[in-house]
Write a protein that holds these residues in place. Sequence first.
Motif, PDB file in Angstrom:
ATOM      1  N   ILE A  74      -3.439 -17.436 -50.458  1.00 18.66           N
ATOM      2  CA  ILE A  74      -1.915 -17.565 -49.832  1.00 18.66           C
ATOM      3  C   ILE A  74      -1.069 -16.739 -50.676  1.00 18.66           C
ATOM      4  O   ILE A  74      -0.131 -15.995 -50.253  1.00 18.66           O
ATOM      5  CB  ILE A  74      -1.476 -19.013 -49.602  1.00 18.66           C
ATOM      6  CG1 ILE A  74      -2.520 -19.589 -48.398  1.00 18.66           C
ATOM      7  CG2 ILE A  74      -0.181 -19.069 -49.201  1.00 18.66           C
ATOM      8  CD1 ILE A  74      -2.492 -21.019 -48.260  1.00 18.66           C
ATOM      9  N   ALA A  75      -1.165 -17.055 -52.075  1.00 20.43           N
ATOM     10  CA  ALA A  75      -0.375 -16.591 -52.962  1.00 20.43           C
ATOM     11  C   ALA A  75      -0.193 -14.948 -52.732  1.00 20.43           C
ATOM     12  O   ALA A  75       0.645 -14.363 -52.995  1.00 20.43           O
ATOM     13  CB  ALA A  75      -0.703 -17.048 -54.273  1.00 20.43           C
ATOM     14  N   GLY A  76      -1.472 -14.320 -52.665  1.00 21.74           N
ATOM     15  CA  GLY A  76      -1.751 -12.994 -52.818  1.00 21.74           C
ATOM     16  C   GLY A  76      -1.316 -12.278 -51.288  1.00 21.74           C
ATOM     17  O   GLY A  76      -0.963 -11.044 -51.513  1.00 21.74           O
ATOM     18  N   VAL A  77      -1.378 -12.810 -50.189  1.00 22.79           N
ATOM     19  CA  VAL A  77      -1.190 -12.075 -48.901  1.00 22.79           C
ATOM     20  C   VAL A  77      -0.050 -12.578 -48.063  1.00 22.79           C
ATOM     21  O   VAL A  77       0.494 -11.989 -47.195  1.00 22.79           O
ATOM     22  CB  VAL A  77      -2.372 -12.053 -47.947  1.00 22.79           C
ATOM     23  CG1 VAL A  77      -3.400 -11.276 -48.581  1.00 22.79           C
ATOM     24  CG2 VAL A  77      -2.890 -13.507 -47.775  1.00 22.79           C
ATOM     25  N   VAL A  78       0.256 -13.809 -48.005  1.00 20.96           N
ATOM     26  CA  VAL A  78       0.978 -14.471 -46.992  1.00 20.96           C
ATOM     27  C   VAL A  78       2.649 -14.199 -47.711  1.00 20.96           C
ATOM     28  O   VAL A  78       3.023 -14.325 -48.859  1.00 20.96           O
ATOM     29  CB  VAL A  78       1.134 -16.163 -46.841  1.00 20.96           C
ATOM     30  CG1 VAL A  78       2.218 -16.464 -46.289  1.00 20.96           C
ATOM     31  CG2 VAL A  78      -0.313 -16.368 -46.297  1.00 20.96           C
ATOM     32  N   PRO A  79       3.233 -13.536 -46.605  1.00 21.31           N
ATOM     33  CA  PRO A  79       4.858 -13.360 -47.082  1.00 21.31           C
ATOM     34  C   PRO A  79       5.696 -14.308 -47.654  1.00 21.31           C
ATOM     35  O   PRO A  79       5.522 -15.517 -47.510  1.00 21.31           O
ATOM     36  CB  PRO A  79       5.506 -12.894 -45.994  1.00 21.31           C
ATOM     37  CG  PRO A  79       4.411 -12.651 -44.758  1.00 21.31           C
ATOM     38  CD  PRO A  79       3.159 -13.406 -45.177  1.00 21.31           C
ATOM     39  N   VAL A  80       6.208 -14.340 -49.134  1.00 24.48           N
ATOM     40  CA  VAL A  80       6.756 -15.213 -49.707  1.00 24.48           C
ATOM     41  C   VAL A  80       7.568 -16.358 -48.990  1.00 24.48           C
ATOM     42  O   VAL A  80       7.415 -17.648 -49.022  1.00 24.48           O
ATOM     43  CB  VAL A  80       7.829 -14.746 -50.807  1.00 24.48           C
ATOM     44  CG1 VAL A  80       8.599 -15.810 -51.764  1.00 24.48           C
ATOM     45  CG2 VAL A  80       7.008 -13.936 -51.814  1.00 24.48           C
ATOM     46  N   PRO A  81       8.414 -16.083 -47.822  1.00 31.30           N
ATOM     47  CA  PRO A  81       9.005 -17.192 -47.312  1.00 31.30           C
ATOM     48  C   PRO A  81       8.215 -17.885 -46.230  1.00 31.30           C
ATOM     49  O   PRO A  81       8.525 -19.278 -46.056  1.00 31.30           O
ATOM     50  CB  PRO A  81       9.865 -16.292 -45.996  1.00 31.30           C
ATOM     51  CG  PRO A  81      10.101 -14.956 -46.716  1.00 31.30           C
ATOM     52  CD  PRO A  81       8.883 -14.723 -47.645  1.00 31.30           C
ATOM     53  N   GLN A  83       4.972 -19.038 -47.458  1.00 34.27           N
ATOM     54  CA  GLN A  83       3.964 -19.391 -48.496  1.00 34.27           C
ATOM     55  C   GLN A  83       3.896 -20.918 -48.645  1.00 34.27           C
ATOM     56  O   GLN A  83       2.917 -21.567 -48.483  1.00 34.27           O
ATOM     57  CB  GLN A  83       4.056 -18.740 -49.831  1.00 34.27           C
ATOM     58  CG  GLN A  83       3.300 -17.324 -50.066  1.00 34.27           C
ATOM     59  CD  GLN A  83       3.203 -16.954 -51.377  1.00 34.27           C
ATOM     60  OE1 GLN A  83       3.798 -17.467 -52.233  1.00 34.27           O
ATOM     61  NE2 GLN A  83       3.337 -15.514 -51.307  1.00 34.27           N
ATOM     62  N   GLN A  84       5.301 -21.581 -48.914  1.00 31.86           N
ATOM     63  CA  GLN A  84       5.399 -22.793 -49.110  1.00 31.86           C
ATOM     64  C   GLN A  84       4.879 -23.564 -47.849  1.00 31.86           C
ATOM     65  O   GLN A  84       4.019 -24.605 -47.996  1.00 31.86           O
ATOM     66  CB  GLN A  84       6.743 -23.163 -49.086  1.00 31.86           C
ATOM     67  CG  GLN A  84       6.958 -24.386 -50.138  1.00 31.86           C
ATOM     68  CD  GLN A  84       8.481 -24.590 -50.164  1.00 31.86           C
ATOM     69  OE1 GLN A  84       9.443 -24.076 -49.924  1.00 31.86           O
ATOM     70  NE2 GLN A  84       8.838 -25.778 -51.180  1.00 31.86           N
ATOM     71  N   GLN A  85       5.208 -23.105 -46.643  1.00 32.89           N
ATOM     72  CA  GLN A  85       4.672 -23.833 -45.530  1.00 32.89           C
ATOM     73  C   GLN A  85       3.093 -23.927 -45.315  1.00 32.89           C
ATOM     74  O   GLN A  85       2.240 -24.681 -44.763  1.00 32.89           O
ATOM     75  CB  GLN A  85       5.285 -23.441 -44.178  1.00 32.89           C
ATOM     76  CG  GLN A  85       4.929 -23.874 -42.927  1.00 32.89           C
ATOM     77  CD  GLN A  85       5.503 -22.943 -41.732  1.00 32.89           C
ATOM     78  OE1 GLN A  85       5.963 -21.967 -41.851  1.00 32.89           O
ATOM     79  NE2 GLN A  85       5.132 -23.738 -40.581  1.00 32.89           N
ATOM     80  N   CYS A  86       2.621 -22.504 -45.795  1.00 29.02           N
ATOM     81  CA  CYS A  86       1.311 -22.373 -45.388  1.00 29.02           C
ATOM     82  C   CYS A  86       0.456 -23.385 -46.422  1.00 29.02           C
ATOM     83  O   CYS A  86      -0.660 -23.793 -46.142  1.00 29.02           O
ATOM     84  CB  CYS A  86       0.961 -20.811 -45.486  1.00 29.02           C
ATOM     85  SG  CYS A  86      -0.564 -20.142 -44.869  1.00 29.02           S
ATOM     86  N   ASN A  87       0.953 -23.397 -47.844  1.00 31.22           N
ATOM     87  CA  ASN A  87       0.344 -24.119 -48.759  1.00 31.22           C
ATOM     88  C   ASN A  87       0.461 -25.750 -48.380  1.00 31.22           C
ATOM     89  O   ASN A  87      -0.671 -26.382 -48.615  1.00 31.22           O
ATOM     90  CB  ASN A  87       1.345 -24.184 -50.099  1.00 31.22           C
ATOM     91  CG  ASN A  87       1.083 -22.674 -50.889  1.00 31.22           C
ATOM     92  OD1 ASN A  87       0.104 -22.202 -50.534  1.00 31.22           O
ATOM     93  ND2 ASN A  87       1.944 -22.549 -51.670  1.00 31.22           N
TER      94      ASN A  87
END
Length: 294
Positions: A74-81, A83-87
């Motif tokens: 996630i840290a490597g590919v998901v756009p920063v905005p 990331q938190q939700q995906c984590n």
Amino acid sequence: MKVLKFGGTSVGSVESLRNVKQIVEACQGQVMVVVSALGGVTNQLIDMTGRAQAGDAAYEDILVQVRQRHLDVIAGVVPVPQQQQCNAIVEQFVEGMSSFCSMLCLNHDLPADMAANIKDAIVAHGEIMSSAIVTCLIDGAEPHFSPNFIKTRRVDGADTLDTDLTRRLIVEHLGQSKAQRLVMQGFIADDADTGMKTNLGRGGSDYTAALVAAALGAECLEIWTDVDGFMTADPRTHPDATVIPSMTYEQAQRMCDAGAKVIYPPTLRPVAERHIPVWVKNTFNPSAPGTVIQ
Ligand code: ASP
Ligand code: MG
């Protein structure tokens, strides 16, 4: 509309996931994206459930590794905005797996079928987590939960696809969507009678994708993997092996039955019945022509 299936290596690393995003977003028209678990994760989850059931606390280390692998991706590919939700989504699934594992670990006298149900529910998390990441990654992706429409029944002690019910539910659940990009899990299913998580067997994501392509009458099914297509021989032992550009369904089926690992054997039948061409393509070399089966 096309169905694109990405296998474990294709969704297994930051670099390959960048290619997945490019491949999907370059498609014209509607795309159904079917994903496997991150490469190696299904094996880890099976190992983890075995250890938990045996009362071996080492299962916790596996869960720690699986969690970290997903967070790193996630840290490597998901756009920063996002990331938190995906984590947070991954953390929630890790917590779910953790409580299932402690159930297995602490209750030594669980009936065998209940333990098997819990193990299947844990293993399903591989695809559930990978699809969550791919949904965050692809612009405008609409998530779908495959167990809502891929249904099995217990037949002679084995989870067996309920073909008619599954076909009808695929049309009901996916046929109306106006989204250009849909993302769903391969491999996983629900038991039509009990609602428990089941699956289509190891390597079954190809089969999920073929069922979706056949039920919706897709223009093609693309199996994105880590080789350039069907080869004339195993390239590890025959360095002069070459890619076969085109095959019939029968030829490909014979190679699958003989052990070619490129496609899960039950995959071809539903698409062959509807004359839907199948492309085998390499996520790591997307411009290579691949193999077409028709
Ligand atoms: N993740 C599952 C497996 O490893 C299904 C698949 O990859 O097709 O068998
Ligand atoms: Mg496979």
